[in-house]
Design a protein around this motif. Sequence first.
Motif, PDB file in Angstrom:
ATOM      1  N   ILE A  81       0.878  -1.169   0.000  1.00  0.00           N
ATOM      2  CA  ILE A  81       0.000   0.000   0.000  1.00  0.00           C
ATOM      3  C   ILE A  81       0.915   1.218   0.000  1.00  0.00           C
ATOM      4  N   GLU A  82       0.642   2.149  -0.910  1.00  0.00           N
ATOM      5  CA  GLU A  82       1.451   3.357  -1.037  1.00  0.00           C
ATOM      6  C   GLU A  82       2.944   3.006  -1.139  1.00  0.00           C
ATOM      7  N   ARG A  83       3.219   1.919  -1.883  1.00  0.00           N
ATOM      8  CA  ARG A  83       4.570   1.443  -2.187  1.00  0.00           C
ATOM      9  C   ARG A  83       5.356   0.963  -0.969  1.00  0.00           C
ATOM     10  N   VAL A  84       4.672   0.633   0.109  1.00  0.00           N
ATOM     11  CA  VAL A  84       5.320   0.039   1.274  1.00  0.00           C
ATOM     12  C   VAL A  84       5.032  -1.454   1.219  1.00  0.00           C
ATOM     13  N   SER A  85       6.102  -2.244   1.116  1.00  0.00           N
ATOM     14  CA  SER A  85       5.945  -3.696   1.035  1.00  0.00           C
ATOM     15  C   SER A  85       7.112  -4.379   1.739  1.00  0.00           C
ATOM     16  N   ALA A  86       6.973  -5.674   1.941  1.00  0.00           N
ATOM     17  CA  ALA A  86       7.983  -6.450   2.660  1.00  0.00           C
ATOM     18  C   ALA A  86       9.262  -6.587   1.851  1.00  0.00           C
ATOM     19  N   GLU A  87      10.372  -6.467   2.560  1.00  0.00           N
ATOM     20  CA  GLU A  87      11.666  -6.768   1.976  1.00  0.00           C
ATOM     21  C   GLU A  87      11.808  -8.295   1.993  1.00  0.00           C
ATOM     22  N   GLU A  88      12.754  -8.791   1.253  1.00  0.00           N
ATOM     23  CA  GLU A  88      12.958 -10.244   1.216  1.00  0.00           C
ATOM     24  C   GLU A  88      13.246 -10.752   2.631  1.00  0.00           C
ATOM     25  N   ASP A  89      12.609 -11.837   3.019  1.00  0.00           N
ATOM     26  CA  ASP A  89      12.746 -12.492   4.324  1.00  0.00           C
ATOM     27  C   ASP A  89      12.221 -11.660   5.498  1.00  0.00           C
ATOM     28  N   GLU A  90      11.554 -10.559   5.243  1.00  0.00           N
ATOM     29  CA  GLU A  90      10.964  -9.753   6.308  1.00  0.00           C
ATOM     30  C   GLU A  90       9.593 -10.330   6.623  1.00  0.00           C
ATOM     31  N   GLN A  91       9.348 -10.610   7.868  1.00  0.00           N
ATOM     32  CA  GLN A  91       8.078 -11.208   8.259  1.00  0.00           C
ATOM     33  C   GLN A  91       7.095 -10.125   8.691  1.00  0.00           C
ATOM     34  N   LYS A  92       6.633  -9.359   7.707  1.00  0.00           N
ATOM     35  CA  LYS A  92       5.654  -8.307   7.950  1.00  0.00           C
ATOM     36  C   LYS A  92       4.512  -8.460   6.960  1.00  0.00           C
ATOM     37  N   ALA A  93       3.362  -7.951   7.359  1.00  0.00           N
ATOM     38  CA  ALA A  93       2.186  -8.004   6.493  1.00  0.00           C
ATOM     39  C   ALA A  93       1.271  -6.834   6.815  1.00  0.00           C
ATOM     40  N   TRP A  94       0.328  -6.565   5.906  1.00  0.00           N
ATOM     41  CA  TRP A  94      -0.676  -5.530   6.109  1.00  0.00           C
ATOM     42  C   TRP A  94      -1.823  -6.124   6.918  1.00  0.00           C
ATOM     43  N   ILE A  95      -2.079  -5.556   8.087  1.00  0.00           N
ATOM     44  CA  ILE A  95      -3.172  -5.981   8.961  1.00  0.00           C
ATOM     45  C   ILE A  95      -4.165  -4.826   9.023  1.00  0.00           C
ATOM     46  N   PHE A  96      -5.461  -5.129   8.954  1.00  0.00           N
ATOM     47  CA  PHE A  96      -6.424  -4.037   9.046  1.00  0.00           C
ATOM     48  C   PHE A  96      -7.418  -4.253  10.167  1.00  0.00           C
ATOM     49  N   GLU A  97      -7.875  -3.113  10.687  1.00  0.00           N
ATOM     50  CA  GLU A  97      -8.903  -3.073  11.720  1.00  0.00           C
ATOM     51  C   GLU A  97      -9.993  -2.118  11.272  1.00  0.00           C
TER      52      GLU A  97
END
Length: 146
Positions: free
Chosen positions: A101-117
């Motif tokens: 979203i807005e060009r923010v994404s996970a780097e390789e091997d980064e354990q992050k994701a987009w979570i919504f509430e």
Amino acid sequence: MNKWWLPLAILLVVIGLMTGCGAGEENQTESNNGNLQTATNENTDGELSEDEIRITISQDNGKEYIDEKEIAIEEGAILMDVLQENFYVETEEDGQFITSIERVSAEEDEQKAWIFEVNGEKANVGAAEYELSPGDNVTFDYQAWE
């Protein structure tokens, strides 16, 4: 006779410049006050009109603000559709999983994701299935998996 025209001409030019600059400053002040008032209303009262939602984009559990928009919707609008219409969004091929979203994404091997509430609660369905209601406050936060 020519001697009194020069001071008179200078005086008229100075008065004209002061009047012109004064009017410009007054309009500028009114414009700035209008902008400040608008910003103050958006930030302090938190009220949405009866057909709007607010989407906030952040990361690291809200520590870094990315973007926020108040968006007019129709009852039953799908969150993924509204998100894609108003922000730069990338998804996996099936369109179900948001990768950026807005060009923010996970780097390789980064354990992050987009979570919504929505309204402070995690949804039990994905954004492609979530039906919005006017007044909803949606937060997408890019964060480490838990």
